[in-house]
Design a protein around this motif. Sequence first.
Motif, short mmCIF file in Angstrom:
data_model
loop_
_atom_site.label_atom_id
_atom_site.label_comp_id
_atom_site.label_asym_id
_atom_site.label_seq_id
_atom_site.Cartn_x
_atom_site.Cartn_y
_atom_site.Cartn_z
N LEU A 113 22.75 -3.67 22.59
CA LEU A 113 21.81 -2.39 22.41
C LEU A 113 21.60 -2.19 20.90
CD1 LEU A 113 20.75 0.04 24.10
CD2 LEU A 113 22.76 1.00 23.57
N ASP A 114 22.32 -2.42 19.97
CA ASP A 114 22.03 -1.89 18.62
C ASP A 114 21.13 -3.03 18.14
OD1 ASP A 114 23.81 -0.09 18.72
OD2 ASP A 114 25.53 -1.24 17.48
N HIS A 115 21.12 -4.36 18.61
CA HIS A 115 20.00 -5.21 18.14
C HIS A 115 18.84 -4.92 18.70
CE1 HIS A 115 18.24 -9.09 17.02
NE2 HIS A 115 17.85 -9.17 18.12
N PHE A 116 18.71 -4.23 19.87
CA PHE A 116 17.41 -4.08 20.60
C PHE A 116 16.78 -2.95 19.85
CE2 PHE A 116 15.54 -1.59 24.18
CZ PHE A 116 14.32 -2.48 24.24
N VAL A 117 17.51 -1.91 19.80
CA VAL A 117 17.04 -0.59 19.02
C VAL A 117 16.59 -0.78 17.41
CG1 VAL A 117 17.75 1.59 17.86
CG2 VAL A 117 18.50 1.04 20.26
N SER A 118 17.34 -1.63 16.73
CA SER A 118 16.68 -2.35 15.57
C SER A 118 15.24 -3.01 15.82
CB SER A 118 17.92 -3.01 14.99
OG SER A 118 18.97 -2.33 14.54
N TRP A 119 15.21 -3.87 16.55
CA TRP A 119 14.03 -4.58 16.86
C TRP A 119 12.92 -3.40 17.23
CZ3 TRP A 119 10.44 -5.20 20.78
CH2 TRP A 119 9.71 -6.53 20.63
N ILE A 120 13.32 -2.58 17.76
CA ILE A 120 12.12 -1.72 18.38
C ILE A 120 11.52 -0.70 17.03
CG2 ILE A 120 11.39 0.42 19.61
CD1 ILE A 120 11.48 -1.84 21.22
#
Length: 339
Positions: A14-21
């Motif tokens: 989830l953290d990686h996805f948020v950072s990607w966005i």
Amino acid sequence: MIAIVKDSATPDQLDHFVSWIEGRGFKTNVSRGENETIVGIIGDTTKIDPFLLESMDIVDQVRRVSEPFKKANRKFHPEDTVVDCGHGVLLGGGNFQVIAGPCSVEGDNLWDIARGVHEAGATMLRGGAYKPRTSPYSYQGMGERGLELLCEVGHSLDMPVVSEVMDPRDVEGFLDRGVDVLQVGTRNAQNFPLLRELGRTNAPVLLKRGMGCTIDEFLMSAEYVMSEGNPNVILCERGIRTFETRTRNTFDANAIPVVHHLSHLPIIADPSHATGYTRYVRPIAYAATAAGADGLEMEVHDDPQNALSDGAQALTPTQFSDAMRRISLIRSAVEADLD
């Protein structure tokens, strides 16, 4: 746009996805509910390919959100927001609260009014120290001394204090003097510098609907506060201006279920300003309760005929006590499990 995350997603994913966005220039709003986690994506989402997002292992589905209010939108935050008003008083998400007190703080009679509403079941004390009046010659409030007295009385009864702020420069002073909930009146519902300044605090904000605001405009005012980082917004339906002249305003009962459908924010009702006449305050309070309001704000005065402002719409402590008993019965009926 919102991305609904799969139950199997780990915190690291989830953290990686948020950072990607966020790395692509968007803001995010992560809402973790009991049944699902939603990542709200805020910005010009026409630049994001939803099929690309749905191809990611972490994403279950993607939905576009057409409404301009994002942070206040229930699609971004399915669970009801519960606002901590201080002194252990929670509002929203099934926590019903009643705010009561005089329109204006006038002096030591506040002690008797406060004790009366507290004994009747009110959980928060209201009172204006700085009053926005249509006429510059009307009573404008006690100012700083009124704030100090309001906080002294309310906190002695362990009641959160609600008072209206009109100027962005006064926000810090209100908080320093102990005001728990900062109220934005109808005339300032679209005072965007004030809303932004309140958004830079973490204090609960009681936002009244502008007298000419649509529901979408009302929610966009809340968005101004929330966009600065403050999620603690309480909405208040207080009537809108129509062609009808028999009451001060026209109470929009529709707004309560509509707001609950569109937004996760709690909404209370102010039947005093909605009607403008004592004789109509209690029936509209009952209607708002039955419509699902999360609370009420009502004006109460020990001597309405001699009140310095809005005495015509104030309940006496006896009338308020009677109203509270009936409101309790209505809530019990509406919430009853008929099965």
